[in-house]
Design an enzyme around this catalytic site. Structure first.
Site, PDB file in Angstrom:
ATOM      1  N   ASP A 194      -2.904   7.305 -10.715  1.00 19.46           N
ATOM      2  CA  ASP A 194      -1.803   7.172  -9.761  1.00 19.46           C
ATOM      3  C   ASP A 194      -1.230   5.755  -9.722  1.00 19.46           C
ATOM      4  OD1 ASP A 194       0.079   7.943  -7.944  1.00 19.46           O
ATOM      5  OD2 ASP A 194      -1.280   8.057  -6.221  1.00 19.46           O
ATOM      6  N   HIS A 237       2.909   8.462  -8.133  1.00 18.51           N
ATOM      7  CA  HIS A 237       3.570   9.527  -7.378  1.00 18.51           C
ATOM      8  C   HIS A 237       4.861   9.052  -6.705  1.00 18.51           C
ATOM      9  CE1 HIS A 237       1.168   8.063  -3.793  1.00 18.51           C
ATOM     10  NE2 HIS A 237       2.306   8.363  -3.185  1.00 18.51           N
ATOM     11  N   SER A 249       2.996   4.063   0.328  1.00 19.27           N
ATOM     12  CA  SER A 249       2.436   4.321  -0.997  1.00 19.27           C
ATOM     13  C   SER A 249       2.933   3.299  -2.010  1.00 19.27           C
ATOM     14  CB  SER A 249       2.813   5.724  -1.470  1.00 19.27           C
ATOM     15  OG  SER A 249       2.176   6.709  -0.710  1.00 19.27           O
TER      16      SER A 249
END
Length: 491
Positions: A102, A71, A180
């Site tokens: 992911d 992402h 992230s």
């Protein structure tokens, strides 16, 4: 008593010092990622939503590769990376991506970038209460952030990027936007990648653990990504004694009842509703659908499937109509009737006489904005949660009419929008490709579109090509159809 406290303090201090030392050793292996992205607009599938900039984190692993979240780099048009000790940004390229888990891999062509970096080594899946350290570049500053916490849970959860349920580890180390893709380390080794946080809560973050990372990396070794497989069933627990007696389970200790087998899934031709699954690859399944993962820990049975690569055969022990049977099923990646998030790099569409058609997907549903599950058309949501799960027509995709671009040729239909298509000229279709070909090869004087709500849209075919070209020109639409559709029509 004082001596005991002193010893305990020294042990705790040594543990904290070791954690900081490990984090310091990993500093240059942690990189900040700068991304320029341009996401497609699934409701206006011929255009994008516009360029945006964002940042994330990543880490260097063996082979001069940078590991991060999918992402972070999704829809990217340009990527740069920077390490803590070097102010220069280096151009990076997306090499591999797995939206279901992911994860993504970046490369940097300039060898100068990797000088002085010791690639992180992989560690084992942590245990509950293990101390961990999260590193990354969260919002609020430009420098590397290091936070500490402990492992709270090891369980199967839905990954936000794909809605796929996979193994994840919950930690209470602070994870914020920008973290992230950053590494989570223990004893100087990479044990996970920071992924997502639980909103409306405090210090509940999740990381992607090494078993999932290892699966992803091995899958990409041949340059093709098969994804995490699914069996394609729904099941129910067998805790009720009467239910167990009805299905002849009196002599069995566990098992789950198959309640639905999905069309086109790996299980479609092998399992039946009413089967009771007792074991997967020899691992007993309990009445609640879990198995013993580690001592004192249980996981959902889906992990026994997810841990295998696509193309692996899984052995299933079951009870069918009171008799024991064994099945071997070839696993593959499987998605339901409504395409999961990030299934399409470019949304498929076809415009005919001003009528805009596309495929129902999670990405399209998200066009209504959060909470889209309350805003999107009820007919679309029914296929996601109800009809789509039943899929009595065994369709591969759901074709929808998004809107009508007004013109003389479609007068009277201008208010039609968000309709599910059922038939074209009385013929059923199972996919968007079949729908497009039926439409394109129609030699009749009229084209009749029928919706799920029994509405009819009838267009005269004479002059529809000229009308479509004028509609595209007026609305500044560059093409009548997406590139994927163009390939179908060229066959």
């Amino acid at each position: 008593m004082k001596t005991g406290l002193r010893i305990l303090f020294c042990v705790l201090f040594a543990m904290a010092a070791d954690g900081r030392a490990s984090a310091e050793d990993a500093r240059d292996a942690v990189v900040k990622i700068f991304v320029t992205a341009n996401k497609m607009d699934f409701y206006r599938p011929w255009q994008s939503k516009g360029i945006r900039a964002g940042t994330g984190s990543g880490c260097v692993i063996a082979g001069n590769r940078i590991l991060t979240n999918a992402h972070v780099v999704a829809d990217s048009t340009f990527i740069q990376v920077r390490k803590e000790s070097d102010p220069r940004k280096y151009t990076a390229r997306l090499e591999a991506v797995g939206h279901d888990c992911d994860l993504a891999i970046l490369s940097v062509e300039d060898p100068e970038f990797f000088k002085g970096i010791r690639a992180l080594e992989f560690g084992a899946l942590p245990s509950l209460q293990d101390a961990v350290t999260a590193l990354g570049y969260p919002a609020g500053g430009d420098k590397l952030s290091i936070t500490e916490g402990v492992v709270s849970r090891v369980e199967i959860i839905p990954y936000t990027q794909s809605s796929k349920k996979l193994l994840a580890v919950q930690i209470d180390a602070a994870i914020n936007p920008g973290n992230s893709g950053g590494p989570v380390i223990k004893d100087g080794k990479l044990i996970g990648v920071a992924m997502q946080v639980m909103t409306n809560s405090q210090n509940i973050g999740y990381m992607i653990p090494t078993p999932i990372i290892d699966h992803f990396l091995k899958d990409w070794e041949d340059g093709q990504y098969g994804g995490f497989p699914s069996l394609g069933i729904d099941f129910h627990n067998t805790e009720n004694k009467t239910l167990r007696a009805y299905y002849s389970l009196d002599q069995q200790n566990g098992g789950v009842l198959v309640t639905r087998v999905y069309p086109y899934s790996p299980a479609a031709d092998e399992l039946r509703e009413g089967d009771v699954i007792l074991a997967l690859d020899g691992v007993p399944i309990a009445v609640d659908g879990t198995f013993e993962f580690r001592k004192g820990e249980r996981l959902e049975l889906s992990y026994l499937i997810d841990r295998n690569p696509a193309g692996h055969t899984i052995d299933i022990s079951l009870i069918r109509q009171g008799k024991p049977e064994k099945k071997s099923i070839l696993l593959k990646s499987y998605a339901g009737l409504v395409a999961p998030p990030n299934s399409f790099k470019e949304p498929p569409y076809f415009i005919y006489g001003g009528l805009v058609f596309t495929v129902l997907s999670n990405d399209l549903l998200e066009s209504w904005g959060a909470p889209w599950w309350e805003k999107a058309p009820i007919d679309f949501l029914n296929y996601l949660m109800g009809k789509g799960r039943l899929n009595p027509g065994e369709r591969k995709e759901i074709v929808v009419l998004l809107e009508v671009l007004p013109d003389d040729i479609n007068v009277g239909y201008h208010t039609y929008s968000n309709e599910v298509l059922a038939r074209v000229n009385g013929e059923n279709f199972k996919s968007f490709e079949e729908f497009v070909k039926l439409l394109n090869n129609n030699s009749q004087p009229y084209t009749i579109f029928e919706t799920d709500q029994n509405a009819r849209i009838i267009l005269r075919n004479e002059g529809v090509g000229d009308a479509t070209r004028k509609i595209l020109l007026r609305n500044h639409i560059p093409s009548q159809y997406s590139t994927g559709v163009a390939a179908w029509l060229a066959q």
